[in-house]
Design a protein around this motif. Structure first.
Motif, short mmCIF file in Angstrom:
data_model
loop_
_atom_site.label_atom_id
_atom_site.label_comp_id
_atom_site.label_asym_id
_atom_site.label_seq_id
_atom_site.Cartn_x
_atom_site.Cartn_y
_atom_site.Cartn_z
N THR A 238 20.17 -18.74 7.47
CA THR A 238 20.53 -17.32 7.42
C THR A 238 19.34 -16.45 7.03
N THR A 239 19.50 -15.15 7.25
CA THR A 239 18.67 -14.18 6.54
C THR A 239 19.40 -13.89 5.23
N SER A 240 18.76 -13.20 4.30
CA SER A 240 19.37 -13.02 2.98
C SER A 240 20.51 -12.01 3.02
N GLY A 241 21.27 -11.96 1.93
CA GLY A 241 22.42 -11.06 1.83
C GLY A 241 22.42 -10.30 0.52
N TYR A 242 23.57 -10.31 -0.15
CA TYR A 242 23.76 -9.50 -1.34
C TYR A 242 23.85 -10.36 -2.60
N ARG A 243 23.23 -9.89 -3.66
CA ARG A 243 23.37 -10.54 -4.96
C ARG A 243 24.83 -10.46 -5.41
N GLY A 244 25.29 -11.51 -6.04
CA GLY A 244 26.66 -11.51 -6.51
C GLY A 244 27.66 -11.98 -5.48
N LEU A 286 4.83 -4.93 11.30
CA LEU A 286 5.84 -5.07 10.25
C LEU A 286 5.60 -4.09 9.10
N LEU A 287 4.35 -3.87 8.73
CA LEU A 287 4.06 -2.90 7.67
C LEU A 287 4.41 -1.48 8.12
N ALA A 288 4.17 -1.19 9.41
CA ALA A 288 4.55 0.13 9.93
C ALA A 288 6.06 0.29 9.90
N LYS A 289 6.77 -0.78 10.23
CA LYS A 289 8.24 -0.73 10.18
C LYS A 289 8.74 -0.53 8.76
N LYS A 290 8.09 -1.20 7.81
CA LYS A 290 8.49 -1.08 6.41
C LYS A 290 8.28 0.33 5.89
N ASN A 291 7.17 0.96 6.29
CA ASN A 291 6.82 2.30 5.79
C ASN A 291 7.47 3.42 6.59
N ASP A 292 8.16 3.08 7.68
CA ASP A 292 8.84 4.08 8.48
C ASP A 292 10.01 4.66 7.67
N PRO A 293 10.04 5.99 7.46
CA PRO A 293 11.12 6.58 6.64
C PRO A 293 12.51 6.40 7.23
N THR A 294 12.61 6.12 8.53
CA THR A 294 13.93 5.92 9.14
C THR A 294 14.44 4.49 8.97
N THR A 295 13.58 3.58 8.47
CA THR A 295 13.99 2.19 8.26
C THR A 295 14.71 2.06 6.93
N SER A 296 15.87 1.43 6.94
CA SER A 296 16.61 1.19 5.70
C SER A 296 15.85 0.20 4.84
N ALA A 297 15.60 0.59 3.59
CA ALA A 297 14.88 -0.29 2.67
C ALA A 297 15.66 -1.58 2.43
N THR A 298 16.97 -1.46 2.36
CA THR A 298 17.81 -2.64 2.14
C THR A 298 17.76 -3.57 3.34
N ALA A 299 17.88 -2.99 4.53
CA ALA A 299 17.86 -3.81 5.75
C ALA A 299 16.53 -4.54 5.90
N PHE A 300 15.42 -3.87 5.59
CA PHE A 300 14.11 -4.53 5.69
C PHE A 300 13.98 -5.64 4.66
N ALA A 301 14.46 -5.39 3.44
CA ALA A 301 14.39 -6.40 2.39
C ALA A 301 15.16 -7.66 2.78
N MET A 302 16.32 -7.49 3.43
CA MET A 302 17.13 -8.64 3.80
C MET A 302 16.60 -9.33 5.06
N ASN A 303 16.24 -8.54 6.07
CA ASN A 303 15.88 -9.11 7.37
C ASN A 303 14.46 -9.67 7.42
N TYR A 304 13.56 -9.13 6.59
CA TYR A 304 12.16 -9.54 6.70
C TYR A 304 11.57 -10.10 5.41
N GLU A 305 12.04 -9.61 4.26
CA GLU A 305 11.46 -10.08 2.99
C GLU A 305 12.29 -11.18 2.34
N SER A 306 13.44 -11.52 2.93
CA SER A 306 14.33 -12.57 2.41
C SER A 306 14.72 -12.32 0.96
N LYS A 307 14.92 -11.06 0.62
CA LYS A 307 15.35 -10.71 -0.74
C LYS A 307 16.87 -10.52 -0.75
N TRP A 308 17.51 -11.07 -1.77
CA TRP A 308 18.94 -10.83 -1.97
C TRP A 308 19.06 -9.54 -2.75
#
Length: 595
Positions: A238-244, A286-308
């Motif tokens: 999987t890609t990551s999801g939500y803590r808890g 990927l860095l351009a996508k991360k810094n794009d203001p229209t990109t959801s910070a949560t979506a990027f964290a889950m889909n690319y950074e594997s952060k819960w």
């Protein structure tokens, strides 16, 4: 690998000796060809056993062995480790980013098992069978293209919209399942769960875990259960999801079991690992996508950074329960009509959280559309969030008021409130919201259609509209002093599961009841539902001696959709729930006979 080379060398020597012996007529008269073949196998039986053991333990090296001289697939070190873990542990949990190639490695592991374990039954499960079938067909074609020799191990392969059947010459089979109650009662020897972050533990325990209860038996005369085989294997990818969430807790438990050497392992990586090996998008992209203001910070964290993501302690609601509320398959872009063309007898409440900014990174106006479902006695059984609209940033209050009035018309709003399908428009009247309410109290014409959109009035304030015939539909909600009640009401609707949300991403079929042109709008509604969940997961309760509030874990993640939803739910609780209770009370009073 060396043992296999030794086997090749010995077999080559045997072939040369046998060819010289065949020149002798006396030998040909005494030994049959079948006996020669039998002796060849018997003489090298131990080497065949050693080769099979080697191939089972080193799946990546076996794929190297069957790779064509030109082309094929080059496995990177991280992929080799993941592939070996899928073959060596009773349960592997892999959390990897988009572009890692995790599904390809997953299918390589499945096919490798199908070749080397006779009569084994394997399955991949996903949110829907359609999703699993699409993934399987795409990766099967790629796998055969990269390793053409695999065709020699496959007897049959068939793919349809919602089914997959691959039969190996070993007698093994590969098929697909859905992460749903329809899978209950199915039996397989091993299971791979795709996008497992979307699972809830109740479904897993009731449906998926029992799938692998029956172990594989060997195909010899004794047909025994091998004590050395990883029967009951379940892998999660999987890609990551939500803590808890249930899956977050499963990973924590598996890490503990991994430390206790119980045959389980957890692997994870961010986008930087596949990027290092040149897979997927480049670092700059990927860095351009991360810094794009229209990109959801949560979506990027889950889909690319594997952060819960989300609150670890003190979360606003149980995230697993919130995810369980995603049951609605179709967005409603307007009030539907019956066969006669009349509007269905639905009830809607619109909630609006107001913002005004030209910057994409700032808070945005959010509009939610709630549909009320009652039982035969008139009690509210469900509140369905059928649409979420986010107007473009930079709209002034007049433009926003036009959009709200258009939505009022679209969902069956009527000047005669007894016939109106929209029962209220709940607006956050704090500071900025006052500007929108002022504009809604004015007469306005639709600039695109030249249609008169009318004039609204408030239900609960003394503000004066442009004329006396204005529609009393606006509820000016000022959260000061009632914030505790708003939060408790929201939590109650989630805990009781009265609130229902749209299914998101791969959980729905890409079809539209409104036509192809509206499919994009429906996708936007589902996208905003996902972002609503992201917002709620980012909130935690903050308690003081006098009140409770919500606090954002990450400030850069907005809470506009949550606020609009919470305001609308509070209005429903305050007026529409109690309205029926009062009606029932009066009906009971009318039945009393006084003497």
């Amino acid at each position: 690998m060396s043992s296999y080379k030794n086997f090749q060398d010995d077999n080559f020597k045997y072939s040369k000796e046998s060819s010289r012996t065949n020149d002798n007529p006396a030998f040909n008269s005494q030994v049959k060809v079948n006996d020669l073949k039998k002796n060849s196998f018997d003489d090298n039986f131990n080497k065949w056993v050693e080769f099979v053991q080697w191939a089972r333990f080193y799946p990546d090296l076996w794929f190297d062995l069957i790779k064509p001289e030109k082309g094929g697939m080059r496995l990177d070190l991280d992929q080799r480790v993941f592939l070996r873990c899928l073959s060596r542990f009773i349960s592997t949990y892999g959390v990897f980013p988009r572009g890692f190639g995790k599904t390809m490695i997953e299918l390589m592991s499945i096919y490798h098992t199908g070749v080397f374990f006779p009569d084994v039954n394997l399955s991949m499960s996903a949110q829907t069978k359609e999703n699993a079938a699409s993934i399987s067909e795409d990766k099967h074609k790629e796998l055969i293209r990269k390793f053409p020799l695999l065709l020699n191990e496959i007897t049959k392969s068939s793919f349809s919209k919602d089914s997959v059947e691959v039969i190996f010459k070993s007698g093994g089979t590969y098929s697909i399942l859905a992460n749903a109650q329809s899978t209950k009662g199915q039996r397989r020897h091993r299971l791979n769960v795709e996008e497992s972050a979307l699972l809830n533990n109740e479904l897993f325990k009731d449906v998926l875990e029992p799938v692998v209860n029956v172990p594989r038996r060997t195909i010899g005369e004794q047909a025994v259960i091998s004590p050395y085989e990883l029967n009951g294997m379940i892998n999660f990818v999987t890609t990551s999801g939500y803590r808890g969430s249930d899956e977050f807790n499963r990973i924590l438990n598996m890490i503990k079991e991994m430390a206790e050497l119980k045959g389980k392992i957890v692997l994870g990586a961010s986008w930087e690992l596949p990027c290092h090996y040149g897979r997927g998008e480049t670092r700059n992209q990927l860095l351009a996508k991360k810094n794009d203001p229209t990109t959801s910070a949560t979506a990027f964290a889950m889909n690319y950074e594997s952060k819960w993501v989300g609150a670890t302690d003190g979360a606003l609601v149980n995230i697993s329960k919130l995810l369980k509320l995603r049951t609605i398959t179709k967005a409603e872009l307007e009030c539907p009509r019956d066969k006669r063309g009349n509007l269905e007898l639905n009830e809607y409440v619109l909630g609006v959280d107001v913002a005004r900014s030209s910057a994409q990174s700032n808070n945005k106006t959010a509009i939610v559309v709630l549909k009320i479902i009652r039982n035969s006695e008139g009690l509210i059984r469900q509140i369905q969030l059928v649409n979420i609209i986010e107007p473009p940033n930079g709209l002034n209050f007049k433009e926003q008021s036009i959009l709200v009035k258009q939505l009022f018309k679209r969902y069956g709003g009527n000047e005669d409130l007894t016939k109106s399908r929209v029962k209220a428009i709940v607006i956050d009247g704090n500071v900025i919201g006052k500007g929108l309410i002022d504009r809604l109290l004015e007469d306005v014409t639709d600039p695109d259609t030249n249609e008169e959109l009318g004039c609204f009035d408030t239900i609960n304030t003394d503000q004066k509209p442009d004329h006396d015939k204005a529609i009393k539909i606006i509820y000016d909600l000022t959260a000061t002093g009632i914030n505790d009640d708003i939060i408790r009401t929201f939590i109650d609707y989630v805990e009781t599961e009265k609130l229902k949300l749209l299914k998101v991403n791969d959980e729905i079929k890409k079809t539209s009841v409104h036509g192809d042109d509206s499919l994009v709008i429906e996708e936007q509604a589902r996208l905003h539902t996902q972002r609503l969940i992201d917002e709620i997961s980012n909130l935690k309760l903050k308690k003081t001696q006098k009140s409770i509030t919500v606090e954002q874990v990450q400030r850069k993640i907005d809470k506009d959709r949550y606020s609009a939803l919470a305001y609308a739910l509070y209005y429903i609780f305050l007026f529409l729930e109690k309205e029926i209770e009062e009606t029932n009370m009066y009906e009971e009073d009318d039945s009393i006979v006084y003497f």
